[in-house]
Design a protein around this motif. Structure first.
Motif, PDB file in Angstrom:
ATOM      1  N   SER A 197       0.523  -1.415   0.121  1.00  0.00           N
ATOM      2  CA  SER A 197       0.038   0.231   0.080  1.00  0.00           C
ATOM      3  C   SER A 197       1.411   1.080   0.198  1.00  0.00           C
ATOM      4  O   SER A 197       1.573   0.789   0.625  1.00  0.00           O
ATOM      5  N   ASP A 229      -1.151  -4.464  -9.323  1.00  0.00           N
ATOM      6  CA  ASP A 229      -2.236  -4.030  -8.860  1.00  0.00           C
ATOM      7  C   ASP A 229      -2.761  -2.628  -9.853  1.00  0.00           C
ATOM      8  O   ASP A 229      -2.329  -1.215  -9.518  1.00  0.00           O
ATOM      9  N   PRO A 230      -3.345  -3.299 -11.399  1.00  0.00           N
ATOM     10  CA  PRO A 230      -3.596  -2.265 -12.286  1.00  0.00           C
ATOM     11  C   PRO A 230      -4.340  -0.546 -11.109  1.00  0.00           C
ATOM     12  O   PRO A 230      -3.794   0.787 -11.725  1.00  0.00           O
ATOM     13  N   GLU A 231      -4.714  -0.789 -10.058  1.00  0.00           N
ATOM     14  CA  GLU A 231      -5.531   0.304 -10.033  1.00  0.00           C
ATOM     15  C   GLU A 231      -4.841   1.242  -8.908  1.00  0.00           C
ATOM     16  O   GLU A 231      -4.853   1.942  -7.835  1.00  0.00           O
ATOM     17  N   GLN A 232      -3.436   0.530  -8.522  1.00  0.00           N
ATOM     18  CA  GLN A 232      -3.030   0.902  -7.344  1.00  0.00           C
ATOM     19  C   GLN A 232      -2.262   1.770  -7.478  1.00  0.00           C
ATOM     20  O   GLN A 232      -1.362   2.347  -8.634  1.00  0.00           O
ATOM     21  N   GLU A 233      -2.169   3.087  -6.513  1.00  0.00           N
ATOM     22  CA  GLU A 233      -1.701   4.489  -6.981  1.00  0.00           C
ATOM     23  C   GLU A 233       0.174   4.593  -7.114  1.00  0.00           C
ATOM     24  O   GLU A 233       0.915   3.553  -6.022  1.00  0.00           O
ATOM     25  N   LYS A 285       4.991  -0.130  -9.940  1.00  0.00           N
ATOM     26  CA  LYS A 285       4.983   0.494 -10.297  1.00  0.00           C
ATOM     27  C   LYS A 285       6.418   1.838 -10.318  1.00  0.00           C
ATOM     28  O   LYS A 285       6.743   1.343  -9.342  1.00  0.00           O
TER      29      LYS A 285
END
Length: 447
Positions: free
Chosen positions: A114, A215-219, A260
């Protein structure tokens, strides 16, 4: 002939008397001059190759100056990698601590799965204790992505991990010596401090395994700099900036965090609370999770309430004020620099080894300066230096770069009247004015 001979004897006797008298005066003056010779000592804020430039045409006054700084023997490979980032680099103070702070913060985010600062904070101490040993971003990130608990050992963090308070349990200090206007690496000595058993043994939250591809939605994880690009501590900025840039470069070359690349937002603390607070506010708005800084302990103390209120992490590579160990931080403050309770002993030892007996400790008037000043005084007294042979002086650092320079003429006169044989200067770039003041007061600086 007899009269002439007697006259000559009388003349010789008179000359002898005059010579004895003048010789005695000369001895007194020699003793007086000797008493006014002082050895200069410094700390991490002024023991830098860039420091003599602060004295301009009187840069030679630092010749022979000794001091201590938190520093491990840096591998040549690490120095070469830093120079690849900044070819003009001449100092390495706090470069390793900055590198390690960035790496540890990123590894904690990876283990937490996170970018939430609260979740990251719960993993920072754990990154350094009781897991699979790893020593570089590639191997450590690989383990963390697989949900493996890790024990990071980096460039500055070599012997033990963090305490429960989020700071190194052990430290390495270097004794540095100016030879001419440059620090002579051949004269550098290292000494260890601290207790390995002080490292935390608390069980952290279970690491989260990263799903394949992330996770593609992870910032993306964003780190923000709060380093002294300007102000009194700006002379220490180049190695710290190089350490941060190198860490980000190597982390992203290893695949980044949480699937990322890690983003770095530059920011200045200005060695000034107002500048630092403005930078913290910008970082909070920009979604920064971890702020790397501030440079000075007093600046971190000033901005910490703002950081805590914003729910962010403050992770300093260079804060050494011992009182920050117990600061009210809601578990959001960490540092890779060791507290001055350890450096004070190293400094006292350096001064005493030279046989100094009348010692003045001059400090900038803030939590860093006065905190270390008190620690060194206590260590000197424990070693047998009587209180009446110690003198403490402080000076107000300039409010900003446009303010008038420090006027230390009165303090220099006090040092001269005290008959000091050693002067320890605790400060940053502005402390060069203390040395100028001593020279202007005709205190002979021993080289």
């Amino acid at each position: 002939m007899l009269v002439s001979r007697r006259s000559r004897v009388a003349s010789l006797a008179a000359c002898a008397t005059i010579l004895l008298a003048t010789s005695a005066c000369g001895d007194d003056k020699a003793k007086e001059t000797s008493a006014q010779q002082v050895r200069l000592y410094g700390t991490d804020g002024n023991m830098l190759n860039t420091y003599p430039a602060e004295l301009k045409e009187r840069a030679s006054l630092v010749d022979g100056m000794k001091g201590t700084t938190p520093l491990v023997p840096l591998p040549e490979d690490f120095k070469n990698r830093l120079r690849a980032v900044d070819p003009a680099l001449t100092d390495y103070v706090y470069s390793a601590e900055t590198y390690d702070a960035v790496v540890i913060a990123v590894l904690a985010a990876q283990l937490a799965g996170s970018t939430d600062p609260a979740a990251i904070a719960k993993q920072i101490v754990a990154v350094t204790n009781d897991g699979q040993r790893c020593e570089d971003p590639v191997s450590c990130l690989t383990l963390a992505r697989n949900g493996q608990d890790i024990e990071y050992r980096g460039v500055s963090l070599t012997r033990a991990g963090f305490t429960d308070k989020g700071e190194p349990a052990t430290a390495s200090y270097a004794t540095l010596t100016f030879d001419g206007q440059q620090i002579n690496d051949g004269k550098t000595e290292f000494v260890g401090a601290g207790i390995e058993s002080a490292a935390s043994t608390k069980t952290p939250p279970k690491p989260k395994k990263q799903r394949p591809g992330g996770d593609p939605e992870q910032e993306p994880l964003i780190l923000g700099g709060l380093l002294p690009k300007t102000g009194d501590l700006a002379i220490a900025y180049p190695p710290m900036a190089a350490g941060a840039a190198l860490a980000i470069k190597e982390i992203n070359a290893a695949g980044g965090a949480l699937g990322k690349p890690v983003t770095w937002l530059d920011g200045d603390d200005g060695t000034n609370p107002a500048v630092a607070k403005a930078t913290v506010a910008r970082h909070a708005t920009a979604g920064v999770s971890v702020i790397i800084g501030a440079g000075g302990s007093g600046i971190s103390r000033a901005v910490l309430p703002d950081v805590v209120q914003a729910g962010k992490i403050l992770f300093s590579p260079s804060n050494t004020d011992s009182s920050l160990t117990d600061v009210d931080d809601q578990g959001l403050y960490f540092r890779t620099a060791p507290p001055d309770s350890l450096q004070g002993r190293a400094l006292a030892d350096v001064i005493l080894r030279d046989g100094s007996q009348k010692i003045v400790i001059v400090a900038r008037k803030d939590s860093y300066g006065e905190g270390l000043q008190g620690t060194v005084r206590d260590e000197l007294e424990k070693a047998g230096i009587a209180a009446d042979r110690l003198k403490l002086l402080t000076y107000e650092p300039p409010a900003d770069a446009k303010a008038a320079p420090v006027d230390f003429s009165r303090g220099a006169k006090e040092i001269k009247d005290f008959g000091a044989d050693a002067v320890l200067i605790i400060g940053f770039g502005e402390s060069a004015q203390v040395i100028r003041g001593l020279a202007d007061a005709e205190v002979q600086i021993r080289q």
